[in-house]
Design an enzyme around this catalytic site. Structure first.
Site, PDB file in Angstrom:
ATOM      1  N   GLU A  16       0.748  -1.010   0.169  1.00 34.20           N
ATOM      2  CA  GLU A  16      -0.157   0.237   0.057  1.00 34.20           C
ATOM      3  C   GLU A  16       1.291   1.583   0.359  1.00 34.20           C
ATOM      4  O   GLU A  16       0.173   2.520  -0.264  1.00 34.20           O
ATOM      5  CB  GLU A  16      -0.960   0.003   1.195  1.00 34.20           C
ATOM      6  CG  GLU A  16      -2.224  -0.839   0.917  1.00 34.20           C
ATOM      7  CD  GLU A  16      -1.519  -2.490   1.062  1.00 34.20           C
ATOM      8  OE1 GLU A  16      -1.079  -2.699   1.991  1.00 34.20           O
ATOM      9  OE2 GLU A  16      -2.394  -3.060   0.650  1.00 34.20           O
ATOM     10  N   ALA A  48       7.785 -17.786   3.213  1.00 31.85           N
ATOM     11  CA  ALA A  48       7.523 -19.356   2.641  1.00 31.85           C
ATOM     12  C   ALA A  48       7.050 -19.584   1.343  1.00 31.85           C
ATOM     13  O   ALA A  48       6.982 -20.106   0.361  1.00 31.85           O
ATOM     14  CB  ALA A  48       6.915 -20.155   3.577  1.00 31.85           C
ATOM     15  N   HIS A  67       4.864 -13.944  -2.173  1.00 29.72           N
ATOM     16  CA  HIS A  67       4.872 -13.203  -2.019  1.00 29.72           C
ATOM     17  C   HIS A  67       5.578 -11.772  -1.900  1.00 29.72           C
ATOM     18  O   HIS A  67       5.595 -11.059  -2.144  1.00 29.72           O
ATOM     19  CB  HIS A  67       3.579 -12.964  -0.032  1.00 29.72           C
ATOM     20  CG  HIS A  67       1.996 -12.850  -0.261  1.00 29.72           C
ATOM     21  ND1 HIS A  67       1.861 -14.069  -0.661  1.00 29.72           N
ATOM     22  CD2 HIS A  67       1.466 -11.785  -0.128  1.00 29.72           C
ATOM     23  CE1 HIS A  67       0.281 -13.934  -0.743  1.00 29.72           C
ATOM     24  NE2 HIS A  67       0.035 -12.177  -0.615  1.00 29.72           N
TER      25      HIS A  67
END
Ligand code: RBF
Length: 157
Positions: free
Chosen positions: A60, A87, A90
């Site tokens: 953001e 993990a 992302h």
């Protein structure tokens, strides 16, 4: 030749700064914001010329920076976040999106948006770079003032 930027004395007494910071990994981002604020004060930036906002996460941050550019008269925005690899994928997607988003704002607005995003492989890296002597926020504050003075033609080579 040093690995890090060295800064001359910078007079930020007429510089208006926005700071947008992510709350994800707030242990690190709050400390980075503190480091940034301290260096701004050291450069004579007035407290009333610093506008700060928080956003949920690093993803953001570019929109938060855009909001400051659109709705305030800041000369520069310091975009602060701390991404720590997990993990899944992302980390890679967010790092890429945020760095592209911040560069886009720099070139679209013609105003400096400082890349204050740590992209760390683990907590230890984040800790080292945000807390204590090596707090990167200090350099980001000085970079912000230098880039505005450069644009105002108050400094040069
Ligand atoms: N935001 C950060 O600022 N730093 C992170 O390390 C971080 N890691 C994330 C990992 C996962 C799996 C998810 C789902 C989100 C993460 N975010 C992180 C939040 C992200 O920047 C954003 O706020 C949310 O995805 C909502 O758009």
């Amino acid at each position: 030749m040093g690995k890090e930027a060295k800064f001359d004395t910078l007079d930020g007494s007429n510089v208006k700064v926005g700071i947008v910071a992510a709350r994800w990994n707030d242990k690190y981002t709050y400390s980075l914001v503190e480091g940034c604020r301290e260096s701004l004060v050291e450069c004579n930036v007035k407290a009333e010329n610093i506008t700060g906002i928080f956003v949920p996460g690093a993803y953001e941050v570019p929109l938060g920076a855009k909001h400051l550019l659109d709705t305030t008269d800041v000369d520069v925005v310091v975009a602060v976040g701390c991404l720590i690899k997990g993990a899944t994928m992302h980390f890679e997607y967010i790092c890429e999106a945020v760095s592209q988003g911040i560069m886009r704002l720099n070139l679209d607005y013609g105003k400096p948006v400082i890349f204050g995003i740590l992209t760390c492989l683990n907590e230890e890296q984040a800790q080292e770079r945000s807390i204590g002597e090596h707090n990167h926020g200090i350099g980001w504050g000085k970079t912000a003032v230098e880039m505005v003075l450069l644009q105002q033609k108050k400094i040069g080579m």
